[in-house]
Design an enzyme around this catalytic site. Structure first.
Site, PDB file in Angstrom:
ATOM      1  N   ALA A   1      79.729 -14.999 -62.436  1.00  0.00           N
ATOM      2  CA  ALA A   1      81.067 -15.485 -63.267  1.00  0.00           C
ATOM      3  C   ALA A   1      82.070 -14.664 -63.143  1.00  0.00           C
ATOM      4  O   ALA A   1      82.774 -13.645 -63.037  1.00  0.00           O
ATOM      5  CB  ALA A   1      80.841 -14.584 -65.246  1.00  0.00           C
ATOM      6  N   LEU A   2      82.597 -15.586 -61.725  1.00  0.00           N
ATOM      7  CA  LEU A   2      84.172 -15.582 -61.387  1.00  0.00           C
ATOM      8  C   LEU A   2      84.721 -16.499 -61.549  1.00  0.00           C
ATOM      9  O   LEU A   2      86.420 -15.750 -62.141  1.00  0.00           O
ATOM     10  CB  LEU A   2      83.926 -15.351 -60.005  1.00  0.00           C
ATOM     11  CG  LEU A   2      85.184 -15.096 -58.361  1.00  0.00           C
ATOM     12  CD1 LEU A   2      85.741 -13.718 -59.037  1.00  0.00           C
ATOM     13  CD2 LEU A   2      84.695 -15.507 -57.297  1.00  0.00           C
ATOM     14  N   THR A   3      84.607 -17.477 -61.386  1.00  0.00           N
ATOM     15  CA  THR A   3      85.905 -18.890 -62.195  1.00  0.00           C
ATOM     16  C   THR A   3      86.240 -18.561 -63.103  1.00  0.00           C
ATOM     17  O   THR A   3      85.870 -18.732 -64.035  1.00  0.00           O
ATOM     18  CB  THR A   3      84.895 -19.760 -60.957  1.00  0.00           C
ATOM     19  OG1 THR A   3      84.776 -20.081 -59.836  1.00  0.00           O
ATOM     20  CG2 THR A   3      85.420 -20.834 -61.740  1.00  0.00           C
TER      21      THR A   3
ATOM     22  N   PHE B   1      82.511 -22.990 -64.946  1.00  0.00           N
ATOM     23  CA  PHE B   1      81.749 -23.783 -64.331  1.00  0.00           C
ATOM     24  C   PHE B   1      80.748 -22.880 -64.066  1.00  0.00           C
ATOM     25  O   PHE B   1      80.391 -22.990 -62.826  1.00  0.00           O
ATOM     26  CB  PHE B   1      82.468 -24.385 -62.907  1.00  0.00           C
ATOM     27  CG  PHE B   1      83.474 -25.149 -63.301  1.00  0.00           C
ATOM     28  CD1 PHE B   1      83.933 -25.952 -64.576  1.00  0.00           C
ATOM     29  CD2 PHE B   1      84.757 -25.207 -62.835  1.00  0.00           C
ATOM     30  CE1 PHE B   1      84.663 -26.581 -65.010  1.00  0.00           C
ATOM     31  CE2 PHE B   1      85.415 -25.787 -62.814  1.00  0.00           C
ATOM     32  CZ  PHE B   1      85.795 -26.344 -63.854  1.00  0.00           C
ATOM     33  N   ILE B   2      80.293 -21.950 -64.837  1.00  0.00           N
ATOM     34  CA  ILE B   2      79.245 -21.052 -64.433  1.00  0.00           C
ATOM     35  C   ILE B   2      77.570 -21.642 -64.209  1.00  0.00           C
ATOM     36  O   ILE B   2      77.688 -21.581 -65.036  1.00  0.00           O
ATOM     37  CB  ILE B   2      79.355 -19.567 -65.373  1.00  0.00           C
ATOM     38  CG1 ILE B   2      80.673 -19.313 -65.655  1.00  0.00           C
ATOM     39  CG2 ILE B   2      78.089 -18.426 -64.724  1.00  0.00           C
ATOM     40  CD1 ILE B   2      81.629 -18.740 -63.830  1.00  0.00           C
TER      41      ILE B   2
ATOM     42  N   ASP C   1      79.537 -14.189 -48.481  1.00  0.00           N
ATOM     43  CA  ASP C   1      80.322 -14.364 -47.545  1.00  0.00           C
ATOM     44  C   ASP C   1      78.226 -14.668 -46.883  1.00  0.00           C
ATOM     45  O   ASP C   1      77.991 -15.819 -46.752  1.00  0.00           O
ATOM     46  CB  ASP C   1      80.089 -12.822 -46.495  1.00  0.00           C
ATOM     47  CG  ASP C   1      81.437 -12.745 -46.424  1.00  0.00           C
ATOM     48  OD1 ASP C   1      82.154 -13.876 -46.837  1.00  0.00           O
ATOM     49  OD2 ASP C   1      81.396 -11.621 -45.771  1.00  0.00           O
TER      50      ASP C   1
ATOM     51  N   ARG D   1      77.176 -18.304 -48.747  1.00  0.00           N
ATOM     52  CA  ARG D   1      77.715 -19.364 -47.961  1.00  0.00           C
ATOM     53  C   ARG D   1      77.204 -19.651 -46.643  1.00  0.00           C
ATOM     54  O   ARG D   1      76.514 -20.653 -46.446  1.00  0.00           O
ATOM     55  CB  ARG D   1      79.471 -19.074 -47.617  1.00  0.00           C
ATOM     56  CG  ARG D   1      79.843 -19.105 -48.570  1.00  0.00           C
ATOM     57  CD  ARG D   1      81.741 -18.842 -48.326  1.00  0.00           C
ATOM     58  NE  ARG D   1      83.020 -18.341 -49.316  1.00  0.00           N
ATOM     59  CZ  ARG D   1      83.804 -17.811 -49.222  1.00  0.00           C
ATOM     60  NH1 ARG D   1      84.212 -16.987 -48.530  1.00  0.00           N
ATOM     61  NH2 ARG D   1      84.227 -17.840 -50.113  1.00  0.00           N
TER      62      ARG D   1
ATOM     63  N   GLY E   1      71.322 -49.525 -47.094  1.00  0.00           N
ATOM     64  CA  GLY E   1      72.364 -51.217 -47.457  1.00  0.00           C
ATOM     65  C   GLY E   1      72.400 -50.698 -48.789  1.00  0.00           C
ATOM     66  O   GLY E   1      73.001 -50.036 -49.645  1.00  0.00           O
TER      67      GLY E   1
ATOM     68  N   GLU F   1      81.015 -22.630 -54.195  1.00  0.00           N
ATOM     69  CA  GLU F   1      80.763 -20.856 -53.459  1.00  0.00           C
ATOM     70  C   GLU F   1      81.510 -21.286 -52.252  1.00  0.00           C
ATOM     71  O   GLU F   1      81.618 -20.838 -50.803  1.00  0.00           O
ATOM     72  CB  GLU F   1      79.957 -20.640 -53.086  1.00  0.00           C
ATOM     73  CG  GLU F   1      79.032 -20.434 -53.990  1.00  0.00           C
ATOM     74  CD  GLU F   1      77.490 -19.468 -53.357  1.00  0.00           C
ATOM     75  OE1 GLU F   1      77.077 -19.423 -52.689  1.00  0.00           O
ATOM     76  OE2 GLU F   1      76.134 -20.088 -54.074  1.00  0.00           O
TER      77      GLU F   1
HETATM   78  N1  COS Z   1      84.307  -8.431 -47.605  1.00  0.00           N
HETATM   79  C1  COS Z   1      84.599  -7.728 -47.567  1.00  0.00           C
HETATM   80  N2  COS Z   1      85.766  -7.378 -47.841  1.00  0.00           N
HETATM   81  C2  COS Z   1      86.867  -8.352 -48.527  1.00  0.00           C
HETATM   82  C3  COS Z   1      86.119 -10.075 -47.671  1.00  0.00           C
HETATM   83  C4  COS Z   1      85.036  -9.728 -47.536  1.00  0.00           C
HETATM   84  N3  COS Z   1      84.485 -11.012 -46.889  1.00  0.00           N
HETATM   85  N4  COS Z   1      87.079 -10.666 -47.811  1.00  0.00           N
HETATM   86  C5  COS Z   1      88.236 -10.269 -48.711  1.00  0.00           C
HETATM   87  N5  COS Z   1      87.701  -8.781 -48.779  1.00  0.00           N
HETATM   88  C6  COS Z   1      88.713  -7.701 -49.100  1.00  0.00           C
HETATM   89  C7  COS Z   1      89.808  -7.467 -48.392  1.00  0.00           C
HETATM   90  O1  COS Z   1      89.669  -6.368 -47.275  1.00  0.00           O
HETATM   91  C8  COS Z   1      91.134  -6.826 -49.480  1.00  0.00           C
HETATM   92  O2  COS Z   1      90.533  -5.423 -49.556  1.00  0.00           O
HETATM   93  P1  COS Z   1      92.078  -4.358 -49.301  1.00  0.00           P
HETATM   94  O3  COS Z   1      92.851  -4.909 -50.294  1.00  0.00           O
HETATM   95  O4  COS Z   1      91.314  -3.268 -49.304  1.00  0.00           O
HETATM   96  O5  COS Z   1      91.891  -4.448 -47.784  1.00  0.00           O
HETATM   97  C9  COS Z   1      90.479  -7.654 -50.509  1.00  0.00           C
HETATM   98  O6  COS Z   1      89.066  -8.177 -51.094  1.00  0.00           O
HETATM   99  C10 COS Z   1      91.471  -8.868 -51.062  1.00  0.00           C
HETATM  100  O7  COS Z   1      91.350  -9.567 -49.723  1.00  0.00           O
HETATM  101  P2  COS Z   1      92.329 -10.400 -49.796  1.00  0.00           P
HETATM  102  O8  COS Z   1      94.057 -10.523 -49.736  1.00  0.00           O
HETATM  103  O9  COS Z   1      91.405 -11.126 -48.703  1.00  0.00           O
HETATM  104  O10 COS Z   1      92.361 -11.606 -51.255  1.00  0.00           O
HETATM  105  P3  COS Z   1      92.550 -13.011 -51.366  1.00  0.00           P
HETATM  106  O11 COS Z   1      93.486 -13.072 -53.118  1.00  0.00           O
HETATM  107  O12 COS Z   1      93.857 -13.502 -50.583  1.00  0.00           O
HETATM  108  O13 COS Z   1      92.312 -14.071 -51.348  1.00  0.00           O
HETATM  109  C11 COS Z   1      90.238 -15.683 -50.382  1.00  0.00           C
HETATM  110  C12 COS Z   1      91.044 -14.244 -50.333  1.00  0.00           C
HETATM  111  C13 COS Z   1      91.154 -16.980 -50.959  1.00  0.00           C
HETATM  112  C14 COS Z   1      89.469 -15.500 -49.337  1.00  0.00           C
HETATM  113  C15 COS Z   1      89.098 -14.996 -51.859  1.00  0.00           C
HETATM  114  O14 COS Z   1      90.100 -15.105 -52.909  1.00  0.00           O
HETATM  115  C16 COS Z   1      88.728 -16.288 -52.203  1.00  0.00           C
HETATM  116  O15 COS Z   1      87.516 -16.068 -51.453  1.00  0.00           O
HETATM  117  N6  COS Z   1      88.224 -18.035 -52.802  1.00  0.00           N
HETATM  118  C17 COS Z   1      87.800 -18.531 -53.023  1.00  0.00           C
HETATM  119  C18 COS Z   1      86.455 -18.517 -54.277  1.00  0.00           C
HETATM  120  C19 COS Z   1      85.179 -18.717 -54.213  1.00  0.00           C
HETATM  121  O16 COS Z   1      84.442 -19.188 -53.237  1.00  0.00           O
HETATM  122  N7  COS Z   1      85.310 -19.291 -55.467  1.00  0.00           N
HETATM  123  C20 COS Z   1      83.760 -19.994 -55.862  1.00  0.00           C
HETATM  124  C21 COS Z   1      83.337 -19.094 -56.885  1.00  0.00           C
HETATM  125  S1  COS Z   1      82.122 -18.935 -57.366  1.00  0.00           S
HETATM  126  S2  COS Z   1      80.725 -20.479 -56.938  1.00  0.00           S
END
Ligand code: COS
Length: 386
Positions: free
Chosen positions: A123-125, A155-156, A241, A244, A340, A364
């Site tokens: 539950a993130l979104t 959308f969970i 990560d 994906r 077709g 994701e």
């Molecule tokens: N692994 C480990 N740590 C990570 C990481 C990763 N892949 N990516 C980011 N972090 C850490 C960063 O290092 C940072 O930590 P510090 O503050 O200690 O340096 C922290 O997380 C915040 O990262 P960042 O500043 O990059 O965050 P942003 O808010 O800029 O967002 C994105 C980054 C856009 C990449 C992120 O919000 C994202 O992935 N959004 C999409 C979400 C998603 O996939 N939603 C789908 C719903 S789930 S089905």
């Protein structure tokens, strides 16, 4: 630890047979009923499919990433709704716990997730926080040995079936970004936790998503994943990560299924006095699909191996999700084209896959988020960062 080749081959063969003999014949029914029959869920449990990625000391199969993606190639050969049911226990619903949970948390929950006794959800979104996940607003206020959660998640996946949620909530009310976010394990029966009606979706009928609402839901402080506040966003990113890469593998499976069906149809369907497979313009579509699916398969396997070797594959996982999800969209489009008129008709099932795969480019992390992650990491690496 990796399985020996014979055991892995047996597992892959069992899953392939289960998909072919038990799931493929039910695809149409599952889409019509918007439900997976309970006896099929039991069969999935018996095969251990809920615990593919959960370490064996907690009752799972403990597959390596390279092994898990090969299972996902097989599971992808049928309607994605089937994979979706086991997907959260193997992926986003359990991996926060596997990667960052305390030993006590793992012992408590992972065995039940591995058997499928409980279904988990991630539950993130939220209504106002999708791609910008770090801006989430669900709050968690400390109150003695508990936190009090308020907010709405949107959308969970598997929420209507879930016994356990990994919930990302803001523990630092002064923060606005990722730093103030903490991950909690929240049981479905907790007073103040409710699940909304299942969403009506474009495709993937049989898989269910819904809102999850928290109204003064009291969660023990011991249920913070890893026991420390402010680590939740990093946990979410690590989970994604990995997720994906798994989604990339599912895309490969679906693409291979669609290519097989398209080829069979092209060999059978006669026009202008010969099978349409003899026409070079049809051959071009088949060849492009085959080439792209092969490239995608190689990306998935290579990235999975790199991850198993302990490398940070954040960039490669995003590349893989981006390419594989876009690839299966093109393959599904060509599959409709090769079929077709039949490709447009519900009874052939190709149009259903066409709608089903659309989701892969969105959840994701959208394709645009993958591009952003890839480019940001490239720039960071060029500057000599992490
Ligand atoms: N692994 C480990 N740590 C990570 C990481 C990763 N892949 N990516 C980011 N972090 C850490 C960063 O290092 C940072 O930590 P510090 O503050 O200690 O340096 C922290 O997380 C915040 O990262 P960042 O500043 O990059 O965050 P942003 O808010 O800029 O967002 C994105 C980054 C856009 C990449 C992120 O919000 C994202 O992935 N959004 C999409 C979400 C998603 O996939 N939603 C789908 C719903 S789930 S089905």
């Amino acid at each position: 630890m990796a399985l020996d080749q014979e055991t892995l081959n047996q597992l892959l063969d069992t899953v392939a047979r289960f998909v072919r003999d038990r799931l493929v014949p039910l695809e149409h029914q599952v889409a019509e009923d918007d439900a997976i029959p309970p006896h099929i869920v039991d069969e999935m449990r018996n095969l251990g499919l809920f615990g593919l990625s959960i370490p064996d000391e907690y009752g799972g199969l403990g597959l390596t990433m390279a092994e898990e993606v090969q299972v996902a190639f097989e599971l992808g050969q049928t309607s994605p709704a089937f994979r979706s049911l086991i997907g959260t226990n193997n992926g986003i619903g359990s991996q926060g716990l596997v990667i960052d949970g305390t030993e006590a948390q793992k012992r408590h929950y992972l065995p039940k997730l591995a058997t499928g006794e409980i279904i988990s959800a991630f539950a993130l979104t939220e209504p106002e926080a999708g791609s910008d996940a770090g801006s989430l607003r669900t709050s968690a206020r400390r109150d003695g040995d508990h936190y009090v959660l308020n907010g709405t998640k949107r959308f969970i996946t598997n929420a209507p079936h879930a016994g356990l949620f990994t919930v990302f909530a803001r523990t630092d009310p002064a923060s606005r970004d990722a730093k103030g976010v903490t991950a909690f394990l929240v049981e479905a029966g907790t007073p103040g936790v409710s699940v909304g009606p299942a969403d009506r979706k474009m495709g993937q009928k049989g898989s269910h998503t819904a809102d999850v609402v928290f109204q003064d839901a009291r969660v023990p402080a011991a249920n913070i994943i890893g026991g420390r506040e402010g680590q939740g966003f990093r946990t979410a990113m690590k989970v994604l990560d990995r997720g994906r890469l798994h989604i990339g593998a599912v895309c490969v499976g679906v693409a291979e299924r669609l290519i097989r069906d398209s080829l069979a149809y092209a060999l059978d369907r006669q026009q202008f006095g010969q099978p349409i497979a003899e026409f070079q313009l049809v051959q071009a579509m088949l060849a492009d699909s085959r080439t792209e699916a092969y490239a995608a398969r190689c990306m998935v396997l290579e990235t999975a191996r790199q991850r198993d070797a302990g490398r940070d594959v954040g960039t490669e996982a995003a590349c893989t999700k981006l390419f594989c999800s876009e690839m299966v969209g093109r393959v599904a489009d060509r599959a409709v084209q090769i079929h077709g008129g039949a490709g447009y008709m519900a009874e052939y099932g190709v149009e259903r896959f066409y709608r089903d795969v659309r989701l892969f480019r969105i959840y994701e992390g959208t394709s645009q988020i993958q591009q952003l992650v890839i480019a940001r990491n490239m720039i960071r690496d060029a500057k000599g960062g992490r």
